[in-house]
Design an enzyme around this catalytic site. Sequence first.
Site, PDB file in Angstrom:
ATOM      1  N   GLY A  42     -59.798  64.752 -56.563  1.00  0.00           N
ATOM      2  CA  GLY A  42     -59.928  64.363 -54.770  1.00  0.00           C
ATOM      3  C   GLY A  42     -61.119  64.885 -54.265  1.00  0.00           C
ATOM      4  CE1 TYR A  43     -63.766  67.446 -48.938  1.00  0.00           C
ATOM      5  CE2 TYR A  43     -65.881  67.324 -50.047  1.00  0.00           C
ATOM      6  CZ  TYR A  43     -65.198  67.390 -49.062  1.00  0.00           C
ATOM      7  OH  TYR A  43     -65.919  67.856 -47.592  1.00  0.00           O
ATOM      8  CG  HIS A  45     -68.396  62.354 -54.913  1.00  0.00           C
ATOM      9  ND1 HIS A  45     -68.728  61.593 -55.969  1.00  0.00           N
ATOM     10  CD2 HIS A  45     -68.076  63.448 -55.105  1.00  0.00           C
ATOM     11  CE1 HIS A  45     -68.579  62.232 -57.014  1.00  0.00           C
ATOM     12  NE2 HIS A  45     -68.287  63.423 -56.633  1.00  0.00           N
ATOM     13  CG  HIS A  48     -64.671  60.893 -57.130  1.00  0.00           C
ATOM     14  ND1 HIS A  48     -65.150  61.757 -56.439  1.00  0.00           N
ATOM     15  CD2 HIS A  48     -64.077  61.592 -58.318  1.00  0.00           C
ATOM     16  CE1 HIS A  48     -64.979  63.036 -56.756  1.00  0.00           C
ATOM     17  NE2 HIS A  48     -64.505  62.850 -57.916  1.00  0.00           N
ATOM     18  CD  GLN A  72     -59.676  70.636 -64.538  1.00  0.00           C
ATOM     19  OE1 GLN A  72     -58.940  69.835 -64.938  1.00  0.00           O
ATOM     20  NE2 GLN A  72     -61.226  70.277 -64.399  1.00  0.00           N
ATOM     21  CE  LYS A 160     -70.891  65.827 -61.223  1.00  0.00           C
ATOM     22  NZ  LYS A 160     -70.729  67.008 -61.697  1.00  0.00           N
ATOM     23  CD  GLN A 164     -63.911  65.879 -67.430  1.00  0.00           C
ATOM     24  OE1 GLN A 164     -63.538  67.055 -66.990  1.00  0.00           O
ATOM     25  NE2 GLN A 164     -64.309  64.806 -66.571  1.00  0.00           N
ATOM     26  CB  SER A 196     -71.097  67.314 -57.733  1.00  0.00           C
ATOM     27  OG  SER A 196     -70.149  68.446 -57.703  1.00  0.00           O
ATOM     28  NE  ARG A 198     -66.967  73.532 -58.915  1.00  0.00           N
ATOM     29  CZ  ARG A 198     -66.133  73.053 -59.744  1.00  0.00           C
ATOM     30  NH1 ARG A 198     -66.406  72.167 -60.513  1.00  0.00           N
ATOM     31  NH2 ARG A 198     -65.064  73.442 -60.075  1.00  0.00           N
TER      32      ARG A 198
END
Length: 293
Positions: A42-43, A45, A48, A72, A160, A164, A196, A198
């Site tokens: 979520g959140y 940007h 995504h 995680q 990015k 993963q 990100s 973050r």
Amino acid sequence: MVGFAYEGSFIMEILRTTAEMARWRDECCRESRTVGFVPTMGYLHQGHLALVKEALRRADRVVVSIFVNPTQFSPGEDLDKYPRDFGRDLDLCRELGVDVIFAPEVEEMYPSGFQTRVLVDHLSQNLCGRYRRDFFSGVTLVVTKLFCAVRPHLAVFGEKDFQQSVVVKRLSKDLNLGVEIIPHPTVRESDGLAMSSRNTYLSKDERQSALALYRSLLAARELVQEGERRVEVLIDRTKAIIEAEAHCKIQYVQVVDEDTMVDIVEVTPKAVMAMAVFVGKARLIDNMRLWSD
Ligand code: PAF
């Protein structure tokens, strides 16, 4: 289940349980529709949204999951502070034409008594795996569960989080999950900062300092273009650029083979420079392929 009307005809469904998800998925099967999937916390940007657009281009139906996955995060990391804005996420997905939001509660994903683990061994151990003890085991567990719930034909992952996407590709292959993993290039702000969720932790000054990550990666790639092959020299140059900035504390800068995640000493066509840097309280990661033809 909640449905939304959009421009009179389009309905985006919000599914909260794996049973609802399974029913929707069975319907796609009956209609012979392909399903694309974008897992997120979520959140959302633009990074995504680029993944969602890619999934929409490739599949008949698209599912986006929104789930801040507790497994995680290690104790002391930012699980509680992780930014959330579910309403805005829904609006953004609806505008793009996403078919389903899968947004389970933690208890739905990890009911009491849950004890299964999923481990992708060597690929998870280097880079972020060295510093975030629970990260990859949590990611592989939740991605396996999400893949089992959504049963997508393909899933799009951003580069990015390059390690993963490699780990998840291995996971899908090793467990015969049959999900094609589509890596999508990192989406950057106009000044180069990798997008990100973050980034929202950054103050104005810290955001300015954070530009050093991209700048240092470009500098390393430029050295390679000029003929430098010694990884040690590239890492020294990169670190010097980042360390010259206020607010930046390097966790790691490494150059690895993009298939194996093993450190290399000489640049090859498969060399990727990857880094994690604390900028203020935000832990930012970035990476770049060093070889350009
Ligand atoms: O990349 C992320 O946002 C997460 O690690 C993922 C893949 C959604 C799993 O929680």
